[in-house]
Write an enzyme that holds these catalytic residues in place. Structure first.
Site, PDB file in Angstrom:
ATOM      1  N   ASN A 147       0.850  -1.197   0.000  1.00 20.41           N
ATOM      2  CA  ASN A 147       0.000   0.000   0.000  1.00 20.41           C
ATOM      3  C   ASN A 147       0.889   1.252   0.000  1.00 20.41           C
ATOM      4  O   ASN A 147       0.681   2.182   0.780  1.00 20.41           O
ATOM      5  CB  ASN A 147      -0.955  -0.019   1.198  1.00 20.41           C
ATOM      6  CG  ASN A 147      -2.095   0.989   1.034  1.00 20.41           C
ATOM      7  OD1 ASN A 147      -2.296   1.540  -0.044  1.00 20.41           O
ATOM      8  ND2 ASN A 147      -2.827   1.235   2.093  1.00 20.41           N
ATOM      9  N   ASN A 205      -7.101 -10.207  -4.574  1.00 19.46           N
ATOM     10  CA  ASN A 205      -8.353  -9.462  -4.397  1.00 19.46           C
ATOM     11  C   ASN A 205      -9.601 -10.334  -4.503  1.00 19.46           C
ATOM     12  O   ASN A 205     -10.660  -9.879  -4.920  1.00 19.46           O
ATOM     13  CB  ASN A 205      -8.425  -8.271  -5.366  1.00 19.46           C
ATOM     14  CG  ASN A 205      -7.888  -6.996  -4.736  1.00 19.46           C
ATOM     15  OD1 ASN A 205      -8.237  -6.660  -3.602  1.00 19.46           O
ATOM     16  ND2 ASN A 205      -7.032  -6.292  -5.444  1.00 19.46           N
ATOM     17  N   HIS A 243      -2.449  -4.667   4.588  1.00 15.92           N
ATOM     18  CA  HIS A 243      -2.263  -6.114   4.391  1.00 15.92           C
ATOM     19  C   HIS A 243      -1.167  -6.611   5.336  1.00 15.92           C
ATOM     20  O   HIS A 243      -0.266  -5.850   5.702  1.00 15.92           O
ATOM     21  CB  HIS A 243      -1.808  -6.430   2.963  1.00 15.92           C
ATOM     22  CG  HIS A 243      -2.838  -6.193   1.919  1.00 15.92           C
ATOM     23  ND1 HIS A 243      -3.495  -7.218   1.272  1.00 15.92           N
ATOM     24  CD2 HIS A 243      -3.323  -5.044   1.377  1.00 15.92           C
ATOM     25  CE1 HIS A 243      -4.345  -6.704   0.379  1.00 15.92           C
ATOM     26  NE2 HIS A 243      -4.255  -5.396   0.434  1.00 15.92           N
ATOM     27  N   ASP A 251      -1.549 -10.202  -4.250  1.00 20.75           N
ATOM     28  CA  ASP A 251      -2.857  -9.756  -3.792  1.00 20.75           C
ATOM     29  C   ASP A 251      -3.821 -10.073  -4.929  1.00 20.75           C
ATOM     30  O   ASP A 251      -3.852  -9.395  -5.948  1.00 20.75           O
ATOM     31  CB  ASP A 251      -2.803  -8.257  -3.495  1.00 20.75           C
ATOM     32  CG  ASP A 251      -4.158  -7.695  -3.095  1.00 20.75           C
ATOM     33  OD1 ASP A 251      -5.140  -8.468  -3.068  1.00 20.75           O
ATOM     34  OD2 ASP A 251      -4.234  -6.488  -2.821  1.00 20.75           O
TER      35      ASP A 251
END
Length: 268
Positions: free
Chosen positions: A15, A159, A257, A157
Site C-alpha cells: 500500500n 483481491n 495487508h 494480492d
C-alpha cells in the site's frame, strides 16, 4: 532437513513503498531475511525508487511499475540473481498498470519462476469490476501456458476471498467485489481444472480467523479481526508439495495487508 535448505518466500501488499518504509518494513525484512519478497502496490515511479528502494535489506529489486503516478506497481526483491526478468503478461490494458513481474531462475536442470502479481480490485465501482473480469479472463490462459512449460510460485494480492472461511462476514459480502460468485468460481477453476495449488490452504485447510491478510481501514476491522484472506501463494503441484510451513505476520502493521510467508524445501 535443516532450516538452511528452506526457501523462504514472502508476499506483501505494501500500500505504497514509501508509506511502508516509514512504518519499519525495512528493519523487519533485515530480521525476517526471506530469500525473496514479492511486493504489490508499490505506488511509485522509477525516480521514486532510484537511490532508495532498488535494494531493500540486501535484496535486489526488480519491478513492473504503473504508467499512472502513485498507482499499483509490483516488484520482487531477491537474494539470488534471476536468469531472466519478465514484466507484463501481454494484456496492454493491465500491463500499463504494472501488475506482473516474473523472475526466472532457470538452469539446465530446471525451469522455475517466482511471480509477483497484483489483481485489480473491483470495489470502486462497476467499471473497475468489469476490468477485473477482463483481467481474470485474460490471465487464466497465461497461467495455463506457464504451467505447461515451467514450475512456478505466484505470490500476490488476488483481491478474491475464495471460500466462506476466507473472510469474517461472508454472508453480508456475497454481492460485494472480492467475494462475488463469478470471482470465487474463477479461483475454483484455477485450483481444479487449472491444476494450481493454494499453498496456504494445503498447509492450513481449516484456518479461519488466523488466515486473514487484509483488513478495511473502516471501523475497528483490524482490532476486531474482521478480515479477508486476499493474499496467496499459487503454485504448481510439484512446488506446493515442497511447502513446509506458513506464517502471517501481524505483530507490526506496515500496510492494510499482512505479509504472508511460506517456506519451501527447495533451493535456488
Amino acid at each position: 532437513m535443516g532450516d538452511v535448505l528452506l526457501f523462504k518466500l514472502t508476499s506483501l501488499n505494501l500500500n505504497g513503498i514509501r508509506s511502508a518504509a516509514t512504518k519499519g518494513v525495512e528493519a523487519w525484512l533485515e530480521q525476517h531475511a526471506p530469500d525473496c519478497i514479492c511486493v504489490q502496490e508499490v505506488k511509485a515511479q522509477q525516480p521514486d525508487l532510484a537511490g532508495r528502494f532498488e535494494v531493500l535489506a540486501g535484496l535486489q529489486g526488480h519491478f513492473h511499475l504503473a504508467e499512472k503516478k502513485g498507482y499499483a506497481g509490483v516488484g520482487v526483491y531477491t537474494r539470488h540473481a534471476p536468469s531472466d526478468v519478465v514484466t507484463g503478461f501481454g494484456m496492454a490494458e493491465f500491463d500499463a498498470e504494472g501488475r506482473y513481474v516474473e523472475l526466472r531462475f532457470d538452469t539446465p536442470q530446471r525451469r522455475f519462476s517466482v511471480i509477483s502479481c497484483y489483481f485489480p480490485s473491483g470495489s470502486s465501482g462497476p467499471e473497475r469490476q468489469e476490468a477485473k473480469f477482463r483481467f481474470l479472463d485474460g490471465f487464466y490462459p497465461v497461467l495455463q501456458r506457464l504451467k505447461a512449460e515451467r514450475e512456478f510460485i505466484l505470490c500476490g494480492d488476488v483481491n478474491i476471498a475464495h471460500q466462506q472461511i476466507d473472510l469474517k462476514n461472508w454472508k453480508s459480502n456475497q454481492k460485494n467485489s472480492g467475494f462475488l460468485p463469478e470471482e470465487r468460481a474463477w479461483m475454483t477453476r484455477v485450483l481444479t481444472e487449472g491444476g494450481l495449488v493454494d499453498v496456504y490452504r494445503r498447509l492450513q485447510p481449516e484456518a479461519t480467523d488466523a488466515a486473514y491478510t487484509w483488513w478495511s481501514n473502516r471501523g475497528q476491522a483490524y482490532a476486531k479481526n474482521v478480515g479477508w484472506r486476499l493474499d496467496y501463494h499459487l503454485a504448481t503441484p510439484a512446488m506446493a508439495e515442497r511447502a513446509r510451513r506458513e506464517a502471517i505476520y501481524k505483530e507490526q502493521k506496515f500496510s492494510d495487508h499482512a505479509p504472508i510467508t511460506i517456506e519451501y524445501d527447495w533451493t535456488l
